[in-house]
Design an enzyme around this catalytic site. Sequence first.
Site, short mmCIF file in Angstrom:
data_model
loop_
_atom_site.label_atom_id
_atom_site.label_comp_id
_atom_site.label_asym_id
_atom_site.label_seq_id
_atom_site.Cartn_x
_atom_site.Cartn_y
_atom_site.Cartn_z
N THR A 31 -8.57 10.21 -4.99
CA THR A 31 -8.31 11.65 -5.01
C THR A 31 -6.86 11.99 -4.67
O THR A 31 -6.47 13.15 -4.71
CB THR A 31 -9.24 12.39 -4.01
OG1 THR A 31 -9.04 11.82 -2.72
CG2 THR A 31 -10.70 12.25 -4.42
N GLY A 32 -6.07 10.97 -4.32
CA GLY A 32 -4.64 11.22 -4.05
C GLY A 32 -3.90 11.49 -5.35
O GLY A 32 -4.43 11.30 -6.44
N ILE A 77 -1.42 -1.71 -5.42
CA ILE A 77 -0.18 -1.11 -5.91
C ILE A 77 0.75 -0.74 -4.74
O ILE A 77 1.97 -0.80 -4.86
CB ILE A 77 -0.49 0.18 -6.72
CG1 ILE A 77 -1.54 -0.08 -7.82
CG2 ILE A 77 0.78 0.80 -7.28
CD1 ILE A 77 -1.11 -1.01 -8.92
N GLU A 103 3.19 0.11 -1.76
CA GLU A 103 4.42 -0.51 -1.24
C GLU A 103 4.52 -0.23 0.27
O GLU A 103 3.90 0.70 0.77
CB GLU A 103 5.63 0.09 -1.96
CG GLU A 103 6.93 -0.63 -1.63
CD GLU A 103 8.14 -0.09 -2.39
OE1 GLU A 103 7.98 0.84 -3.20
OE2 GLU A 103 9.25 -0.61 -2.16
N TYR A 136 8.87 -3.93 -17.65
CA TYR A 136 8.74 -3.03 -18.81
C TYR A 136 9.92 -3.24 -19.76
O TYR A 136 9.78 -3.24 -20.98
CB TYR A 136 8.68 -1.55 -18.41
CG TYR A 136 7.77 -1.24 -17.24
CD1 TYR A 136 6.68 -2.05 -16.93
CD2 TYR A 136 7.99 -0.10 -16.45
CE1 TYR A 136 5.86 -1.77 -15.85
CE2 TYR A 136 7.17 0.19 -15.37
CZ TYR A 136 6.12 -0.65 -15.07
OH TYR A 136 5.32 -0.37 -14.00
N GLU A 166 13.16 -13.15 -8.85
CA GLU A 166 14.31 -12.53 -8.21
C GLU A 166 14.64 -13.31 -6.94
O GLU A 166 13.94 -14.28 -6.60
CB GLU A 166 14.03 -11.06 -7.90
CG GLU A 166 12.83 -10.83 -7.00
CD GLU A 166 12.37 -9.37 -6.96
OE1 GLU A 166 12.48 -8.67 -7.98
OE2 GLU A 166 11.90 -8.94 -5.90
N HIS A 204 13.20 -4.51 -2.93
CA HIS A 204 11.91 -5.11 -2.58
C HIS A 204 11.99 -5.77 -1.20
O HIS A 204 13.00 -6.41 -0.88
CB HIS A 204 11.53 -6.19 -3.59
CG HIS A 204 11.07 -5.64 -4.91
ND1 HIS A 204 11.19 -6.36 -6.08
CD2 HIS A 204 10.48 -4.47 -5.24
CE1 HIS A 204 10.69 -5.64 -7.07
NE2 HIS A 204 10.26 -4.49 -6.59
#
Lengths: 291, 361
Positions: free
Chosen positions: A16-17, A100, A102, A163, A213, A247
């Site tokens: 619901t966020g 997902i 972070e 992407y 990375e 990151h």
Amino acid sequence: MIYGDKKTGILVQGATGKQGEFHIGLMNTYAREVGGRGVIAGVTPGKGGQQVHGVPVYNTVKEAMREHDVTASVIFVPAGAAADSIIEEANGGIETIVAITEHIPVHDTMKAIAYAQAQGSVVIGPNCPGLLTPGEVKMGIMPSGLFSRGSVGVISRSGTLTYEVVDELTRAGIGQSTVIGIGGDPVIGQTFMDVLERFEKDPQTKAVVLIGEVGGNLEEEGAKSTDLPIVAYIAGKSAPPDKRMGHAGAIVEGGEGDARSKIARLKKNGVPVASRPSEIPEMVRALFRTC
Amino acid sequence: MKLREYEAKKVLKEFGIPVPAGFLIKSADELAPHLNDLGENIVLKAQVDVGGRGKAGGILMAHRGTAIQAAKDLFAEKIKDLPVREILAEQRLEIQHEYFLSITIDRSTKQPLILFADNGGVEIETTAQDRPDAIRKAVVMPLMRDIPPFMLRELLGSAPKEIGQIINKLYRAFCDKDAVLAEINPLVTTSQGVFAADAKFIVDDNALARQGIRVNRDLTDREREAEKHGFSYVELSGSIGVIGNGAGLTMATLDLIEFYGGKAANFLDVGGGAESERVMHAVRLVASVPSVKVIVVNLLGGITKCDEVAKGIISAGISQKVIVRLAGTNEAEGRKLLSKKGYEMLSTMDLVVKKAVEVTA
């Protein structure tokens, strides 16, 4: 297909966020396009009984699982509670958990992953964009418009850079089997090695693009573990030591994990390494010519 | 964030690990009342946030009679360009043997990794290179509150048993204080027992709030300013300002600048869903760096609205040239807005970076 397909029923925690709602919409749009099941249940404590884009919301994972056949989940819960969500889902018996979120404290992540492992669940992320198998399933936040179906697997610690590479591949006429973002944190559930093991068993995947990375040596460890042909790219050649490059895991610490030594080790193991993202499609083509 | 030695030792003390008697002083005069507690032999250690402090003159040996003068001298020094504002004055230990103890996070096993060696101190780096087997290792399943005794025995070898308790206490401090590194080097034996002679402690940046740490000292002022806006920012030394979305793409943009022979002034990741106001703040922040001659904006993503980004760039109203690569929804509208104002918009990251390098060459 390596973590799910059209038949995979997905649960979203934090349904619901703002993020949860937005991405349930996008995941189910994709599911409709490919004829998949998509997100069939949501969970937000205290919001049971509501609906998000027609998806029923429950208070707990157990309640949702009593009503629906879900085997995968995507977590959009804020950092302070996300590790608890991973544990709740592993406890409920969900096979594949995509986190997902972070900024989860790393000690929370270590505990949640250890717990999930003990329960036999697989964690992807945290701090990742999830995965997309073109024509089959989207679990996460990747922009599906850039993808095309094919035989190249993509594994990445990044989101937008993935992407970028997928866009380059698609434009060059090179389709993807599954594209997965494993996360930008120092501790992540599925590492390059784990995903490569799945790609090896996936008949659709003929070659893999590995996007790494600075920080750690999971790229080298993964590349060493597989017989699949690989093209690698490592971001962060210009990263100064002891600075976190966006990151949490992208940091050269104690003189270790810098891009140049990573690239050197990959090359020593016979892995071609692109010096910029736009070189990747041509290098993948070269792989296909030689094998 | 890296703790200073006196902060790290406070943590150790809290967890029951013996540390030498010591006092933090902010001026030489503050030392006098503590001289009796410090004994005859005293060591003065500058509390500055740099590595290699000892070699740079940040540690002085003194005696009761000379300590105040030595403290005055040390306060007048600069250690690698940093002024000395705080000194940790400690009792100097009569060392019998130095061990090495370190706990960190192992990315491969996803667990805390404990390292222990019989020969600690300054030798540890050569040991790590020449005889890596001399450093014993163990990983602990993070759901366990304590290190299993067999693991402690394996780590210790022939080292004194009481060190086992210290290893376990450090492991608890590591977990409870959200550390990503907890290190005691050297861990020393004396006739009075075992002591942590030096200590290094780094707290997870994602756990600072719950550890009650409000300001991340590892960041520069500008990096902190950027953090307030939700940007990840790193200061570099070149003349090409960089704004990207996503850490990987932004790093790749920096690398591309290097590839084409330019030098980046910064790393700035604006994060997801860049609306016009965020973009405006990002552009202004980068433009405020005096060395920045040109700014590269490289934004990619399905949910980034290009017209929003264009508005943000335009409303920033800065004097430096901005070269833009945008891919996402409303791309045509974004392009129109920018070209009307005379901004350059190119279609790939190679092109924007090449252009920026040409401008600064």
